[in-house]
Each structure stands twice: as C-alpha cells, then as structure tokens.
Motif scaffolding. Structure first.
Motif, PDB file in Angstrom:
ATOM      1  N   GLN A 106       0.841  -1.212   0.000  1.00 52.02           N
ATOM      2  CA  GLN A 106       0.000   0.000   0.000  1.00 52.02           C
ATOM      3  C   GLN A 106       0.879   1.267   0.000  1.00 52.02           C
ATOM      4  O   GLN A 106       0.585   2.243  -0.695  1.00 52.02           O
ATOM      5  N   GLU A 109       2.170   1.689  -3.311  1.00 46.54           N
ATOM      6  CA  GLU A 109       1.111   2.179  -4.204  1.00 46.54           C
ATOM      7  C   GLU A 109       0.923   3.681  -4.027  1.00 46.54           C
ATOM      8  O   GLU A 109       0.789   4.437  -5.012  1.00 46.54           O
ATOM      9  N   VAL A 110       0.909   4.095  -2.736  1.00 49.22           N
ATOM     10  CA  VAL A 110       0.763   5.533  -2.471  1.00 49.22           C
ATOM     11  C   VAL A 110       1.947   6.310  -3.043  1.00 49.22           C
ATOM     12  O   VAL A 110       1.800   7.351  -3.679  1.00 49.22           O
ATOM     13  N   ASP A 112       3.820   5.325  -5.434  1.00 48.79           N
ATOM     14  CA  ASP A 112       3.747   5.280  -6.895  1.00 48.79           C
ATOM     15  C   ASP A 112       2.806   6.345  -7.428  1.00 48.79           C
ATOM     16  O   ASP A 112       3.089   7.024  -8.431  1.00 48.79           O
ATOM     17  N   ARG A 113       1.647   6.505  -6.754  1.00 45.63           N
ATOM     18  CA  ARG A 113       0.700   7.540  -7.194  1.00 45.63           C
ATOM     19  C   ARG A 113       1.346   8.919  -7.072  1.00 45.63           C
ATOM     20  O   ARG A 113       1.203   9.778  -7.958  1.00 45.63           O
ATOM     21  N   ARG A 114       2.042   9.126  -5.905  1.00 49.77           N
ATOM     22  CA  ARG A 114       2.718  10.417  -5.757  1.00 49.77           C
ATOM     23  C   ARG A 114       3.783  10.611  -6.833  1.00 49.77           C
ATOM     24  O   ARG A 114       3.939  11.696  -7.392  1.00 49.77           O
ATOM     25  N   THR A 115       4.491   9.491  -7.091  1.00 51.11           N
ATOM     26  CA  THR A 115       5.546   9.584  -8.111  1.00 51.11           C
ATOM     27  C   THR A 115       4.949   9.893  -9.482  1.00 51.11           C
ATOM     28  O   THR A 115       5.475  10.706 -10.246  1.00 51.11           O
ATOM     29  N   GLN A 116       3.838   9.215  -9.802  1.00 50.47           N
ATOM     30  CA  GLN A 116       3.180   9.481 -11.096  1.00 50.47           C
ATOM     31  C   GLN A 116       2.707  10.931 -11.176  1.00 50.47           C
ATOM     32  O   GLN A 116       2.821  11.589 -12.215  1.00 50.47           O
ATOM     33  N   ARG A 117       2.173  11.411 -10.033  1.00 52.92           N
ATOM     34  CA  ARG A 117       1.715  12.807 -10.015  1.00 52.92           C
ATOM     35  C   ARG A 117       2.890  13.765 -10.189  1.00 52.92           C
ATOM     36  O   ARG A 117       2.828  14.725 -10.950  1.00 52.92           O
ATOM     37  N   ASP A 118       3.997  13.438  -9.444  1.00 59.29           N
ATOM     38  CA  ASP A 118       5.190  14.286  -9.597  1.00 59.29           C
ATOM     39  C   ASP A 118       5.741  14.221 -11.027  1.00 59.29           C
ATOM     40  O   ASP A 118       6.212  15.215 -11.589  1.00 59.29           O
ATOM     41  N   GLN A 120       4.002  13.609 -13.752  1.00 62.30           N
ATOM     42  CA  GLN A 120       3.146  14.438 -14.606  1.00 62.30           C
ATOM     43  C   GLN A 120       3.475  15.921 -14.419  1.00 62.30           C
ATOM     44  O   GLN A 120       3.512  16.695 -15.387  1.00 62.30           O
TER      45      GLN A 120
END
Length: 485
Positions: A106, A109-110, A112-118, A120
């Motif tokens: 988890q 995953e969190v 990863d989401r932050r990384t994807q947002r960063d 972007q």
C-alpha cells in the motif's frame, strides 16, 4: 536535475531494494530457500519437481517455486485446513508477514501515485520550460529582426538625409548672402536718403536733364555690352508645342518699344501662310492670331522678321524676298548669286535649308554654300533695304555637315548635328576672317532641331525642336573698350 526527478530516482531505487529483499528473505521466513523447500512434516521438496508432505492434512503443500523475469519469488502453495492453520506458529508468522507486505504494497502504491503525479508535474513543467525556451528564442530572434529593421530604417533615413547636407551648405551660403544683401540695402537706403536731400536742392528741369544724361550713358554702356563672345547656352525653355516636325518662329529685334509680336511659320516648303500673334503671352496661351499670305511659298526654315518685314527664300530658287507685313506687299527681290538651292547644299537634316537668313547686332546676314566654294559655308552681309551683298566670307566648313547655325556679333556659330547629343563646335569671326573649334554644350531636348536663330534684343536663341518652340538664353563674354568710356 530538478527535485521531482530526484524523487523518482529514490522511489525506483527503494522499489528495487524491496523487491530484492522479498525475493531473498520471504522464502526463508516461511521455511523456504532458493534450493529446497521444507514441509511441516520434515520432508523436502525439490524446486523443479515438487514433493508432497508426509501428512498433507496437517502441513503446507508447495508444488513449485521459481523467480519471474524481475527476480521476484513465485510459489504455488496449498494451505492446510483452517482449524490447523490457526494453531500453527508458522501460519501466524506468515500472516504477520503478509500484513507487513500488504502495508508495504500500500505504501508503495501511495508512493507510486505520488511519483506518477510528480512525474506528470515534471512533464508539464518540462513542456512549459520548453515552451518558454521556444518563446525566449522567438523573442530573441524577433528582437534581432526588430533591431535589424530599426537599423535598416535608420540607415535608409540617413541615406535620405545625406543629400540634404549640400543643400544645408547652400542654405548657409544663402544666409550669408542674405546678410550681405541686407547690409547693401541698408547702405543703399542711406545713399538714397542723401540723394533725396540733394535732389531737393535742384528744380525739376535740372533733375530731368540729369536723368536724361544718365539714360544716355546707360544706353551707351549697353551698346558696348551688346556684343561679346559666346561662352555658354542655357537649358532649353519650352514655350509651346505645336505644328509639324519642321518650322520656324521668331520676334522682331527692331520692333517698337512695348511691342512683342510673335511670328510663326509651320513646315519648310509648299506653304505661304504666316501667323502673327500679338504677344508672347497670346502665343503661349491662346490660338488667337492674324494670318498673312505670302506671294510665294517659302523654302527651308531660315526666315527672319526684321524691322517690320519678313525676309525669306522663294521656294526652288536662290531668290530672296523682302515682304512688308503691315502693307502686305513685296518691297524688294534679289537673287543670291551662285547660292545652291533645292536641296543642293542643305544642312544635315535636309528640308530645303540651302539658304539661311539671320540677324544679329550688326544687321542682316545670309548663310549658304556655292559650287565655287566646294559646298562649304559662305557668309554674306546684306543690306536690309536693297538685299545687296555688302561683303562675303568663304569658310572651309562643309554646309551639309552642319546641324544648324546662327550669328552673334558677326561670328557664325555652327552645331555638329541636329539630333541626339549636340554641341556648338565651330566659330567663324567675320571681323578677323578667322575660325576656331570650340566646345559649348547644347541640350537637344526633343532630338531634332530644324531651326536655330539668335535674337539680339532678347539675347536668346529661338529654336524649332521636333514640333516644340524652344528658347535658350546665351552667356556672352564682353570686352568694354576703354577709349569709348
């Protein structure tokens, strides 16, 4: 490198470490290693073949164990019955481990989401930075182009202003001249004031005598200045455009004071009508004229009006006629001995211009050619009343090579042509019977001169230039004889 990119590197590094830890540690925690798997009953299971435990009801059943392409551990496990798992210590440890793995998953995953947002955000910022860089380049290029345009405009303006420099210099010279004029006017005013005071001491009759005496002295001075050597010809002044390609026009140098009639004769043969205009203004601006019919058609364009009479060469003859314009009668007729006619010895342009009559300060002249002089120009001084030849000069200049000719102060001037570039290049002085070659520029504006005569009253050359009536001012070099002062 920016901060978001550093974050991405840290995350990826952490994920690799966790994956490696799980692939190495998880089997050992659950009783599995990379070469053998030990069941709860103490039996062993080969990694590639798999061995069932001794008592499958009470222990884990592992059928195979392997690593995927990324190094992660993959197991096929059959768990024992629930009642037994709850009492098994390894089951509890495995559950705890799975919980930890889930928590870590988890977190990953969190992260990863932050990384994807960063990522972007970084990509967006990168696009914006690239856009800004492109805009900066555009602004830089635009600035360079703008500066180039400004420089070009300034340079063009300077080129426009450069011709003004000599003009400004002339203005400066004119300003000095104006100051000189101002000083001269002031001096003249002072002199006039003194004269006014002096005049008050004389009576009217004595003053009138003084004025008359001054007029006589000025007239005598003008007579001394009347003759001179030709040194320059002005640019042409177009008076009117009319008639055919050939013709002649003139004024009377001996006309009464205040009279300025213009005489106009179109064409060079087969015509006998002469137009009379009351003034130069009428000739220029109107078509009001009086027509005179000559008793015979004229030949060529060498006619002159002198002291109220028109002198012309009778067509197809060497006869000269004096015709009074007021009474419209022939006053005198005389043959010009040996003169060629009917296009025998014409000027270079042709047009039956064998005999050319002229006037100057000294009177009436005839210019022609004879067989006796081998077709070269002959000059005769004529009596204007009797048309008798008073004196004759033979020159060595071929008449057919002459463009046109005119006489000033007893000197015959000859042009080198009648079309294109023209100049006065030959002069014969009758007072000394000598000649010289000269070079006086002469602008042939309309490319075909068929008549050129000097008027001593106007001190101007009258020309017929391809259907245009032209005037040229002349510059004469004067020599005042001191013995007559």
């Amino acid at each position: 490198m920016s901060v978001p990119l550093l974050k991405i590197g840290v995350v990826l590094s952490t994920m690799a470490m966790i994956t490696n830890w799980m692939s190495q540690t998880l089997p050992s925690l659950v009783g599995l290693n990379t070469t053998k798997l030990t069941a709860a009953t103490g039996g062993t299971l080969d990694r590639s073949t798999g061995v069932l435990p001794t008592n499958p009801e009470e222990s884990w059943q592992v059928y195979s164990s392997a690593q995927d392409s990324e190094g992660r551990c993959i197991c096929t496990v059959v768990a024992p019955q629930q009642t037994m798992c709850s009492r098994d210590a390894r089951t509890k440890q495995l559950r705890q481990l799975l919980e930890k793995v889930q928590n870590m998953s988890q977190s990953i995953e969190v992260l990863d989401r932050r990384t994807q947002r960063d990522l972007q955000y970084v990509e967006k910022m990168e696009n914006q930075m690239r856009g800004l860089e492109s805009k900066f380049k555009q602004v830089e290029e635009s600035h360079k182009q703008h500066l180039a345009r400004q420089f070009k405009a300034i340079k063009a303006k300077m080129e426009e202003l450069r011709p003004l420099i000599p003009v400004l210099e002339e203005y400066k010279a004119d300003a000095k001249l104006v100051l000189q004029f101002k000083e001269e006017v002031q001096n003249l005013t002072s002199v006039l004031n003194e004269l006014q005071e002096e005049i008050g001491a004389y009576d009217y009759e004595e003053l009138q005598n003084r004025v008359s005496n001054l007029e006589e002295r000025l007239r005598a001075c003008m007579q001394k200045l009347a003759c001179g050597k030709l040194t320059g010809i002005s640019d042409p002044i177009t008076i009117k455009t009319s008639g055919s390609r050939f013709g002649s026009w003139m004024t009377d140098p001996l006309a009464p004071e205040g009279e300025n009639k213009v005489w106009y004769m179109d064409s060079y043969h087969n015509n006998r009508f002469v137009r009379e205009y009351k003034s130069m203004a009428d000739f220029m601006n109107t078509d009001n004229f009086t027509s005179h019919r000559l008793p015979h058609p004229w030949s060529g364009t060498g006619q002159v009006v002198y002291n109220g009479s028109i002198y012309f060469n009778k067509y197809q003859s060497h006869i000269i006629i004096r015709f009074d314009l007021k009474t419209e009668t022939i006053l005198k007729t005389r043959s010009l001995d040996y003169a060629g006619y009917n296009n025998m010895y014409h000027y270079a342009w042709g047009g039956h211009s064998d005999i050319d009559l002229m006037v100057d300060e000294n009177g009436l002249w005839a210019v022609y050619a004879t067989n006796q002089n081998a077709g070269n120009i002959v000059i005769s001084k004529l009596d204007p009343n009797t048309l008798q030849s008073l004196q004759t000069w033979n020159t060595s200049y071929p008449k057919r090579s002459a463009g046109e000719a005119f006489i000033i102060c007893g000197t015959l001037y000859v042009t080198n042509g009648y079309s294109g570039g023209t100049k006065v290049h030959y002069a014969y002085q009758t007072n000394a019977s000598t000649y010289e070659y000269i070079d006086i520029p002469f602008q042939n504006k309309y490319s075909h001169i068929s008549m050129l005569d000097y008027n001593p009253r106007d001190r101007a050359l009258y020309a017929w230039n391809n259907g245009h009536q032209i005037l040229y001012n002349v510059t004469l070099f004067h020599v005042i004889r001191s013995d007559e002062l």
